[in-house]
Design a protein around this motif. Structure first.
Motif, mmCIF file in Angstrom:
data_model
loop_
_atom_site.group_PDB
_atom_site.id
_atom_site.type_symbol
_atom_site.label_atom_id
_atom_site.label_comp_id
_atom_site.label_asym_id
_atom_site.label_seq_id
_atom_site.Cartn_x
_atom_site.Cartn_y
_atom_site.Cartn_z
ATOM 1 N N VAL A 21 9.480 66.286 64.880
ATOM 2 C CA VAL A 21 9.528 67.340 63.864
ATOM 3 C C VAL A 21 9.950 68.665 64.479
ATOM 4 C CG1 VAL A 21 8.301 68.318 61.914
ATOM 5 C CG2 VAL A 21 7.506 66.194 62.922
ATOM 6 N N LEU A 22 9.396 68.972 65.645
ATOM 7 C CA LEU A 22 9.758 70.203 66.348
ATOM 8 C C LEU A 22 10.394 69.804 67.673
ATOM 9 C CD1 LEU A 22 6.520 72.317 65.713
ATOM 10 C CD2 LEU A 22 8.634 72.295 64.381
ATOM 11 N N ARG A 23 11.591 70.342 67.934
ATOM 12 C CA ARG A 23 12.345 69.882 69.104
ATOM 13 C C ARG A 23 12.709 71.045 70.022
ATOM 14 N NH1 ARG A 23 17.223 67.245 68.092
ATOM 15 N NH2 ARG A 23 17.694 68.731 66.435
ATOM 16 N N GLY A 24 11.679 71.802 70.403
ATOM 17 C CA GLY A 24 11.935 72.893 71.337
ATOM 18 C C GLY A 24 12.120 74.223 70.633
ATOM 19 N N ILE A 25 11.006 74.776 70.168
ATOM 20 C CA ILE A 25 11.049 76.054 69.447
ATOM 21 C C ILE A 25 10.661 77.177 70.406
ATOM 22 C CG2 ILE A 25 10.008 77.401 67.573
ATOM 23 C CD1 ILE A 25 11.308 75.207 66.253
ATOM 24 N N ASP A 26 11.446 78.248 70.414
ATOM 25 C CA ASP A 26 11.083 79.466 71.147
ATOM 26 C C ASP A 26 11.035 80.609 70.150
ATOM 27 O OD1 ASP A 26 11.181 78.786 74.164
ATOM 28 O OD2 ASP A 26 12.966 77.817 73.311
ATOM 29 N N LEU A 27 9.946 81.389 70.240
ATOM 30 C CA LEU A 27 9.737 82.404 69.206
ATOM 31 C C LEU A 27 8.796 83.468 69.744
ATOM 32 C CD1 LEU A 27 10.861 82.126 66.325
ATOM 33 C CD2 LEU A 27 8.613 81.324 65.609
ATOM 34 N N GLU A 28 9.035 84.723 69.359
ATOM 35 C CA GLU A 28 8.078 85.779 69.703
ATOM 36 C C GLU A 28 7.776 86.584 68.464
ATOM 37 O OE1 GLU A 28 9.033 88.263 72.950
ATOM 38 O OE2 GLU A 28 8.524 86.708 74.424
ATOM 39 N N ILE A 29 6.494 86.867 68.267
ATOM 40 C CA ILE A 29 6.104 87.710 67.141
ATOM 41 C C ILE A 29 5.270 88.852 67.698
ATOM 42 C CG2 ILE A 29 4.876 87.823 64.943
ATOM 43 C CD1 ILE A 29 5.460 84.443 65.579
ATOM 44 N N SER A 41 13.891 72.016 53.424
ATOM 45 C CA SER A 41 12.620 71.311 53.539
ATOM 46 C C SER A 41 12.777 70.181 54.551
ATOM 47 C CB SER A 41 12.171 70.767 52.184
ATOM 48 O OG SER A 41 13.218 70.085 51.565
ATOM 49 N N GLY A 42 11.685 69.926 55.286
ATOM 50 C CA GLY A 42 11.744 68.917 56.330
ATOM 51 C C GLY A 42 12.279 69.460 57.646
ATOM 52 N N SER A 43 12.507 70.783 57.720
ATOM 53 C CA SER A 43 13.053 71.336 58.958
ATOM 54 C C SER A 43 11.965 71.651 59.981
ATOM 55 C CB SER A 43 13.864 72.595 58.656
ATOM 56 O OG SER A 43 13.063 73.539 57.993
ATOM 57 N N GLY A 44 10.686 71.502 59.579
ATOM 58 C CA GLY A 44 9.584 71.706 60.528
ATOM 59 C C GLY A 44 8.896 73.048 60.402
ATOM 60 N N LYS A 45 9.229 73.837 59.348
ATOM 61 C CA LYS A 45 8.661 75.176 59.204
ATOM 62 C C LYS A 45 7.142 75.143 59.063
ATOM 63 C CE LYS A 45 10.769 76.001 55.319
ATOM 64 N NZ LYS A 45 11.502 74.816 54.860
ATOM 65 N N SER A 46 6.660 74.292 58.144
ATOM 66 C CA SER A 46 5.213 74.234 57.891
ATOM 67 C C SER A 46 4.459 73.690 59.096
ATOM 68 C CB SER A 46 4.918 73.368 56.670
ATOM 69 O OG SER A 46 5.441 73.993 55.522
ATOM 70 N N THR A 47 5.066 72.718 59.771
ATOM 71 C CA THR A 47 4.431 72.146 60.958
ATOM 72 C C THR A 47 4.293 73.222 62.037
ATOM 73 O OG1 THR A 47 5.451 70.033 60.433
ATOM 74 C CG2 THR A 47 4.557 70.273 62.637
ATOM 75 N N LEU A 48 5.358 74.009 62.222
ATOM 76 C CA LEU A 48 5.310 75.102 63.194
ATOM 77 C C LEU A 48 4.151 76.040 62.885
ATOM 78 C CD1 LEU A 48 6.485 76.985 65.413
ATOM 79 C CD2 LEU A 48 7.938 77.981 63.642
ATOM 80 N N LEU A 49 4.026 76.396 61.594
ATOM 81 C CA LEU A 49 2.981 77.326 61.191
ATOM 82 C C LEU A 49 1.592 76.750 61.492
ATOM 83 C CD1 LEU A 49 3.701 79.993 59.920
ATOM 84 C CD2 LEU A 49 3.055 79.091 57.704
ATOM 85 N N CYS A 51 0.844 74.643 63.751
ATOM 86 C CA CYS A 51 0.605 74.602 65.196
ATOM 87 C C CYS A 51 0.101 75.961 65.690
ATOM 88 C CB CYS A 51 1.882 74.237 65.953
ATOM 89 S SG CYS A 51 2.301 72.483 65.840
ATOM 90 N N LEU A 52 0.557 77.042 65.045
ATOM 91 C CA LEU A 52 0.223 78.387 65.533
ATOM 92 C C LEU A 52 -1.283 78.621 65.544
ATOM 93 C CD1 LEU A 52 2.999 80.674 63.969
ATOM 94 C CD2 LEU A 52 2.930 79.618 66.229
ATOM 95 N N ASN A 53 -2.018 78.096 64.542
ATOM 96 C CA ASN A 53 -3.480 78.232 64.587
ATOM 97 C C ASN A 53 -4.148 76.876 64.879
ATOM 98 O OD1 ASN A 53 -3.073 77.021 62.123
ATOM 99 N ND2 ASN A 53 -4.414 78.381 60.971
ATOM 100 N N PHE A 54 -3.354 75.966 65.403
ATOM 101 C CA PHE A 54 -3.834 74.677 65.899
ATOM 102 C C PHE A 54 -4.523 73.827 64.831
ATOM 103 C CE2 PHE A 54 -5.687 71.787 69.151
ATOM 104 C CZ PHE A 54 -4.522 71.572 69.862
ATOM 105 N N LEU A 55 -4.055 73.939 63.587
ATOM 106 C CA LEU A 55 -4.465 72.940 62.598
ATOM 107 C C LEU A 55 -3.760 71.636 62.925
ATOM 108 C CD1 LEU A 55 -4.510 74.869 59.201
ATOM 109 C CD2 LEU A 55 -6.432 74.169 60.623
ATOM 110 N N GLU A 56 -2.668 71.730 63.656
ATOM 111 C CA GLU A 56 -1.952 70.560 64.174
ATOM 112 C C GLU A 56 -1.884 70.671 65.692
ATOM 113 O OE1 GLU A 56 -0.291 68.024 62.591
ATOM 114 O OE2 GLU A 56 0.308 68.761 60.620
ATOM 115 N N GLU A 57 -2.069 69.554 66.367
ATOM 116 C CA GLU A 57 -1.850 69.541 67.811
ATOM 117 C C GLU A 57 -0.344 69.527 68.076
ATOM 118 O OE1 GLU A 57 -3.772 66.096 69.364
ATOM 119 O OE2 GLU A 57 -5.794 66.913 69.067
#
Lengths: 258, 220
Positions: A21-29, A41-49, A51-57
Motif C-alpha cells: 500500500v505504501l512504497r516509500g513515502i518521505d514527508l515533513e510536516i 482512492s486506493g493510493s494509500g492516503k488513509s493508510t498513511l494517515l 500510520c502517523l498515529n500508529f493505528l496501523e503498524e
C-alpha cells in the motif's frame, strides 16, 4: 536552516499480505503547517494517515513525531519491537484524528463523547472537562446539542462533534481522514468552515480530502499520492496551475472538471 | 373409555415442584459462572494471537460438538477415576453445564465484539485510550446490547439442560417429577405440570430480554 519538522516520515513502507500500500513515502510536516494529501482512492492516503498515529503498524521506514520514533523502540541489538500500549496511547493522545464516518460513540451523548478523553485519559475533573467541552462545542456550533445522542444529529453535526472530541485532548496536531466524504453536499461547508477556523488558529493539520477548494484556500502545501508513493509536493498555487507530474495533472483534471 | 385428567393429584404434591424448581434455579445459577470463562474464551477466540485463539477455538468446538449428557456423565463418573476428585451430583452438574455454557457464551461474546465497527476502536485509541480502556468503555457497552438476545436464548436453553441432572440423581424438577409419577401413576398430569413450570421460569426471562432490546433500541 529550517526548524525541525514536527512529523517526519522517512521511506515508509506498508503492505497488506502481498499488496504493497505504501512504497516509500518521505514527508515533513512543520508545526502550524496545513498539509493536504490528495490522490485517487486506493493510493494509500488513509493508510498513511493511520500510520502517523500508529493505528496501523508499518513495516519499514521511520515516522518521527516531535523527535521520537512512532510505534516502535529499538533494542540494543538493533531490532525493532512494538512500543508498549501505554506509550502508544500517550502518543495518540497528542494527535487528534477525525474520521470519514465520524465514529462518535453512539452510546454516549455529544457531551459525553467530548469529555471521554479528558476525563478517562487525562484524568481531568468532570467540572473542568465539562467547561472545556462546552467551550469547544460552542466553537463548532453545537452548544444546543450537548445533551443529545449522536444518532439524532445530521452528518455535518456529527462530524463537528467529532472534531470537538478530538480537540478536547488539546492535541499538537490533527489528522483528518476524508472528513467530508460521507456528507451530503449541502453539509460539507459547515465542516470545512470549522477546519478553516482551526487552520487560521495555527493548528498543525494533515488533511486527506477530495475538496480541492479547501486545498487551494487553506493548504500550505499539497501532496499528491498515487499507488503508494508521493508523486508531487508543492504549494497549492503551483500544483493547481502548473502541476509538474502528468499523473497529478490527470488526477486534478478529473476532480476539478468532472 | 375417555381419559380423566386429575390435576388435583398434582396440586396435592405442589411442594415437590417448588422444591425441584429451587434446585433447578441453583443449578442454573451455578452454571452461570461459566459466563466469566465464556468472556475470557470469547476474547481469546477473537484474538490475533494464535497462542490464545487456537486453544479457545478447540475448547469451544469440543464442547459444542459433543453431547451435553455425555459431558455430565463423564465429569461425574470419569473424573474420580482419573483424578480421585469425586464431585457431588449437584456440583458435577454445575461444573459440567458451566463448562458447556461457557463454550456457547464465548461464541456470543466473540460475535458481539466482532459486530462493532472497527472505527469505534480507532476513535477510542485516537483520543489516547489504551486497548483495555477502549474495550471496557467503548466496545463492550455497545456489544453487550447486541449480545442480550442470544444470551437470553442461551440462558433459556441452559435452564432446560438442567433436566439432564436427573441422570445423576440430582433432585431437580425432572427427577422430582419422575419420582412423583412412580407414586401417583399420573405421568400425563405430572409432565404437563413440569412443562408449565419451566415455561413459568423461562418466559419472564424472554420477556425481560424483549423489553431490554426495546429500551436500548432508542439510540443505537
Amino acid at each position: 536552516m529550517m526548524a525541525e519538522a514536527m512529523i517526519r516520515v522517512v521511506d515508509l513502507h506498508k503492505r497488506y499480505g502481498t499488496h504493497e500500500v505504501l512504497r516509500g513515502i518521505d514527508l515533513e510536516i512543520h508545526g502550524g503547517e496545513v498539509l493536504v494529501v490528495v490522490g485517487p482512492s486506493g493510493s494509500g492516503k488513509s493508510t498513511l494517515l493511520r500510520c502517523l498515529n500508529f493505528l496501523e503498524e508499518y513495516d519499514r521506514g521511520d515516522i518521527w513525531f516531535d523527535g521520537a520514533l512512532v510505534g516502535y523502540r529499538t533494542l540494543a541489538n538493533g531490532r525493532r519491537v512494538r512500543e508498549r500500549e501505554s506509550t502508544l496511547a500517550a502518543l495518540r493522545a497528542r494527535i487528534g484524528m477525525v474520521f470519514q464516518n465520524f465514529n462518535l460513540f453512539p452510546h454516549k451523548t455529544v457531551l459525553e463523547n467530548v469529555i471521554e478523553g479528558p476525563t478517562i485519559v487525562q484524568r481531568k475533573s468532570l467540572a473542568e472537562a465539562r467547561d472545556l467541552a462546552l467551550e469547544l462545542l460552542g466553537k463548532v456550533g453545537l452548544t444546543q446539542k450537548a445533551g443529545v445522542y449522536p444518532s439524532t444529529l445530521s452528518g455535518g453535526q456529527q462530524q463537528r462533534a467529532a472534531i470537538a472530541r478530538a480537540l478536547a485532548m488539546r492535541p499538537e496536531a490533527m489528522l483528518f481522514d476524508e472528513p467530508t466524504s460521507a456528507l451530503d453536499p449541502e453539509l460539507v461547508g459547515e465542516v470545512l468552515d470549522v477546519m478553516k477556523k482551526l487552520a487560521t488558529e495555527g493548528m498543525t493539520m494533515v488533511v486527506v480530502t477530495h475538496e480541492m477548494g479547501f486545498a487551494r484556500e487553506v493548504a500550505d502545501r499539497v501532496v499528491m499520492m498515487d499507488d503508494g508513493v508521493v508523486v508531487e509536493s508543492a504549494s497549492p498555487a503551483e500544483i493547481f496551475t502548473r502541476p509538474s507530474h502528468p499523473r497529478t495533472a490527470a488526477f486534478l483534471g478529473k476532480v476539478l472538471h468532472g | 373409555m375417555p381419559y380423566t385428567w386429575r390435576f388435583d393429584v398434582v396440586w396435592d404434591y405442589r411442594a415437590v415442584f417448588e422444591r425441584g424448581a429451587i434446585v433447578t434455579a441453583e443449578l442454573t445459577g451455578g452454571a452461570l459462572l461459566g459466563l466469566v470463562l465464556g468472556l475470557v474464551l470469547g476474547m481469546a477466540k477473537g484474538s490475533r494471537l494464535p497462542i490464545l485463539r487456537i486453544p479457545a477455538t478447540v475448547y469451544v468446538e469440543f464442547f459444542r460438538s459433543t453431547p451435553t449428557l455425555v459431558q455430565l456423565v463423564w465429569i461425574y463418573y470419569s473424573l474420580p477415576i482419573l483424578t480421585g476428585l469425586q464431585l457431588s451430583g449437584i456440583l458435577a452438574v454445575m461444573v459440567g453445564l458451566g463448562l458447556n455454557a461457557a463454550a456457547y457464551f464465548a461464541e456470543i461474546f466473540r460475535a458481539g465484539i466482532a459486530s462493532i465497527d472497527r472505527g469505534q476502536m480507532y476513535a477510542a485509541q485516537s483520543i489516547g485510550m489504551r486497548y483495555s480502556q477502549a474495550m471496557r468503555r467503548i466496545i463492550l457497552p455497545q456489544a453487550i446490547r447486541r449480545m442480550v438476545p442470544p444470551f437470553m436464548n442461551e440462558v433459556a436453553n441452559l435452564i432446560k439442560l438442567t433436566t439432564l441432572a436427573s441422570v445423576l440423581a440430582v433432585a431437580e424438577l425432572l427427577h422430582e417429577s419422575q419420582n412423583l409419577i412412580t407414586n401417583t401413576f399420573r405421568p400425563l398430569e405430572v409432565y404437563t405440570t413440569l412443562a408449565i413450570t419451566f415455561a413459568a421460569i423461562i418466559f419472564p426471562i424472554i420477556y425481560l430480554s424483549r423489553r431490554l432490546e426495546y429500551a436500548w433500541g432508542a439510540h443505537s
